[in-house]
Design a protein around this motif. Sequence first.
Motif, short mmCIF file in Angstrom:
data_model
loop_
_atom_site.label_atom_id
_atom_site.label_comp_id
_atom_site.label_asym_id
_atom_site.label_seq_id
_atom_site.Cartn_x
_atom_site.Cartn_y
_atom_site.Cartn_z
N ASP A 180 0.44 -0.69 0.13
CA ASP A 180 -0.18 -0.02 -0.15
C ASP A 180 0.94 0.93 -0.11
N CYS A 183 2.33 1.69 -3.44
CA CYS A 183 1.32 2.26 -4.13
C CYS A 183 1.32 3.85 -4.38
N ILE A 188 -0.42 4.64 -7.43
CA ILE A 188 -0.87 4.63 -8.60
C ILE A 188 -2.33 4.00 -6.69
N GLY A 190 -4.21 2.52 -4.01
CA GLY A 190 -3.97 1.57 -3.04
C GLY A 190 -4.96 0.55 -2.54
N ASP A 218 -5.09 -6.98 -5.39
CA ASP A 218 -3.81 -6.84 -4.99
C ASP A 218 -2.81 -7.11 -6.17
N ARG A 221 -2.58 -4.82 -8.74
CA ARG A 221 -1.16 -3.69 -8.20
C ARG A 221 0.16 -3.77 -8.24
#
Length: 234
Positions: A180, A183, A188, A190, A218, A221
């Motif tokens: 997180d 990110c 990005i 999160g 996830d 991500r």
Amino acid sequence: MPLDMSIIQEAYAAQRFVYFDIETIPCQDESYLHDLERKVKPPANLKKPESIEKWLAENRKSAAIDALAKTSFDGGRGRVCTIAWAKNDSPISVRHAKTTADERDILADFFADLDPYHSETLVGHNIAGFDIGFLRKRAVYLGVRMPAPNSFPRDQKPWDRSIVDTMTAWAGGTGWISMDELCQILGIQGKDGFDGSQVAAAWAAGEHDKIAEYCRDDVHRTREIHKRFLQAGF
């Protein structure tokens, strides 16, 4: 910063990356909880028998429950409830175990999709320190045949070229950073309030779709993080 997709596509044309993530839950064996209760020890500073007895009466159960919860990090006791993965820019596949009996099938499905004949590189966040080892232990326990070592390493190191661990790639061999936080740094999207610490409770409550979607996100991500590394020539 916008991605140069031509660089990404060039990397994908030369190499196949398998982006993946797993979600785990604690041991579901009630007898093991009883074993943990028997093993609970009072703090060393308690010396009087009556003080020890009082502490155990008040804390034995909760201490055992806390210890059981930590088995979600132990591939020998915990279980895999979800695996999500994608190859390069392919759609993300998700397999989720709604019961403990389903665990074997989701491992087998993931392993079966790894190519035993062509080079693939596993990509994930903290996979060297957690995911790969956890899957390896579950495979041994469940009797699921693992793919060839060139597809699924047995004794991986964070710097192995057969994997890309995005945590290590960013923080270094002894460093740590959450997905997180990474990110956020890279711009990005999160996590949306649900995280890995909530998976066990969600699974127990039957919120299987929530867990599957979280694992899928996830992997998305992870892929977006890795694209930033590819663009930089990692």
